[in-house]
Design a protein around this motif. Structure first.
Motif, PDB file in Angstrom:
ATOM      1  N   ARG A 128       0.833  -1.211   0.000  1.00 25.39           N
ATOM      2  CA  ARG A 128       0.000   0.000   0.000  1.00 25.39           C
ATOM      3  C   ARG A 128       0.863   1.254   0.000  1.00 25.39           C
ATOM      4  NH1 ARG A 128      -2.578  -3.346   4.026  1.00 25.39           N
ATOM      5  NH2 ARG A 128      -4.315  -4.434   3.028  1.00 25.39           N
ATOM      6  N   VAL A 183       2.191   1.853  -3.503  1.00 25.23           N
ATOM      7  CA  VAL A 183       1.143   2.407  -4.362  1.00 25.23           C
ATOM      8  C   VAL A 183       0.896   3.872  -4.004  1.00 25.23           C
ATOM      9  CG1 VAL A 183      -1.307   2.277  -4.954  1.00 25.23           C
ATOM     10  CG2 VAL A 183       0.040   0.175  -4.769  1.00 25.23           C
ATOM     11  N   ILE A 192       0.883  -4.247  -5.864  1.00 27.06           N
ATOM     12  CA  ILE A 192       0.610  -4.863  -4.566  1.00 27.06           C
ATOM     13  C   ILE A 192       0.079  -6.274  -4.761  1.00 27.06           C
ATOM     14  CG2 ILE A 192      -1.682  -3.755  -4.523  1.00 27.06           C
ATOM     15  CD1 ILE A 192      -1.471  -3.746  -1.444  1.00 27.06           C
ATOM     16  N   GLU A 237      -5.721  -4.500  -6.930  1.00 26.98           N
ATOM     17  CA  GLU A 237      -6.446  -3.339  -6.406  1.00 26.98           C
ATOM     18  C   GLU A 237      -7.271  -3.679  -5.148  1.00 26.98           C
ATOM     19  OE1 GLU A 237      -6.568  -0.067  -7.623  1.00 26.98           O
ATOM     20  OE2 GLU A 237      -4.853  -0.659  -8.844  1.00 26.98           O
ATOM     21  N   LEU A 246      -5.711  -3.186  -1.701  1.00 25.32           N
ATOM     22  CA  LEU A 246      -5.476  -1.858  -1.140  1.00 25.32           C
ATOM     23  C   LEU A 246      -6.361  -1.606   0.076  1.00 25.32           C
ATOM     24  CD1 LEU A 246      -5.177   0.258  -4.407  1.00 25.32           C
ATOM     25  CD2 LEU A 246      -3.340  -0.327  -2.811  1.00 25.32           C
ATOM     26  N   ARG A 247      -7.520  -2.230   0.099  1.00 27.81           N
ATOM     27  CA  ARG A 247      -8.462  -2.012   1.210  1.00 27.81           C
ATOM     28  C   ARG A 247      -8.742  -3.265   2.030  1.00 27.81           C
ATOM     29  NH1 ARG A 247     -10.011   1.554  -2.703  1.00 27.81           N
ATOM     30  NH2 ARG A 247     -10.480   3.665  -1.984  1.00 27.81           N
TER      31      ARG A 247
END
Length: 274
Positions: A73, A76, A97, A101, A104-105
């Motif tokens: 993260r 990015v 990562i 995508e 990321l969360r």
């Protein structure tokens, strides 16, 4: 030499749940004070890396960050800040990562354990010998990063690693090993804390120094920043006022016409030669 994971060693503090909030915050702050000193010790390796990145990027090369979890993260994040800060295309510093995508969360199960995925993602970006691949892993043991560094180095691509353990597996795979030894985390094993802070500091150092050397900063100012909001338009306008001695409204009009502080100043000086 036996590889020791300092990042997994027990915290220097105990019974955290029994401490008053003020003591928790003070203890965390005291641990954070160690981070800048650990980064300072790594400056020679960071300098070596930057000095090799700059000529590569001058020839069209790119920077790739690879990491999993917090490390991914942060890579990015740093990559995403380059276009607005320095006005560079989003294709020049790229953060990858493990898990893509979604990661990321939310954590993606076992994504970081895939030894081949990192290199496959680099290949999808047509990575080449002008590029630089930087693997980020606090533990220094992430397979996603190790596999990518190994293959990149075989192909003659400049490789570097950022880790919080000495002599880690990713350091063995990288041409330039940046080791930031911050010690055990306040919450045992929580490398989002000191390790994450140190990684962010190092990434800032790498890309900021590279961008300065690529001419994206003048004096101490972000003359190529994207004018994406009113605050940045105001900042850019004041830069032009300071540089050219114009009235604010004239400077703002010039800025909006040319789209960047650098272009506005250069054009004005060219058109108003005496």
């Amino acid at each position: 030499m036996t590889f020791i994971k300092i990042t997994e060693q027990a915290s220097l503090y105990n019974n955290l749940e029994d401490k008053p909030i003020s003591e928790i915050l003070t203890d965390i702050n005291n641990e954070d004070k160690k981070v800048a000193l650990a980064v300072e010790m790594a400056i020679p390796q960071i300098e070596k890396l930057v000095s090799q990145i700059v000529p590569r990027m001058q020839q069209g090369g790119r920077i790739f960050y690879l990491g999993a979890g917090t490390s991914g993260r942060l890579g990015v994040l740093d990559a995403s800040e380059i276009p607005p800060t320095f006005g560079m295309p989003d294709t020049l510093v790229i953060g990858l990562i493990a898990g893509g995508e979604k990661a990321l969360r939310n954590p993606v199960e076992k994504a970081e354990d895939n030894m081949t995925a990192g290199w496959e993602e680099l290949e999808a970006h047509n990575v080449n010998s002008k590029d630089t691949v930087i693997g980020i892993a606090a533990s220094g043991t992430t397979p996603y990063v190790i596999g990518a560094l190994r293959e990149a180095r075989k192909k003659g691509i400049l490789t570097a690693s950022i880790s919080s353990n000495p002599d880690s597996p990713i350091a063995q795979e990288a041409e330039i090993a940046i080791e930031m030894i911050v010690g055990p985390e306040y919450v045992t094993g929580s490398s989002r804390m000191k390790s994450g802070t140190g990684q962010k500091m190092i990434l800032n150092m790498i890309t900021t120094s590279v961008m300065i050397k690529l001419g994206r900063v003048k004096g101490n100012r972000m003359v190529n920043m994207q004018l994406s909001n009113a605050k940045l338009v105001d900042r850019g306008t004041r830069m032009i006022v300071d540089e050219l001695g114009l009235e604010y409204t004239q400077a703002e009009r010039l800025l909006l016409l040319h789209g960047s502080v650098k272009k506005a100043i250069e054009t004005y000086k060219k058109e108003n030669k005496t």
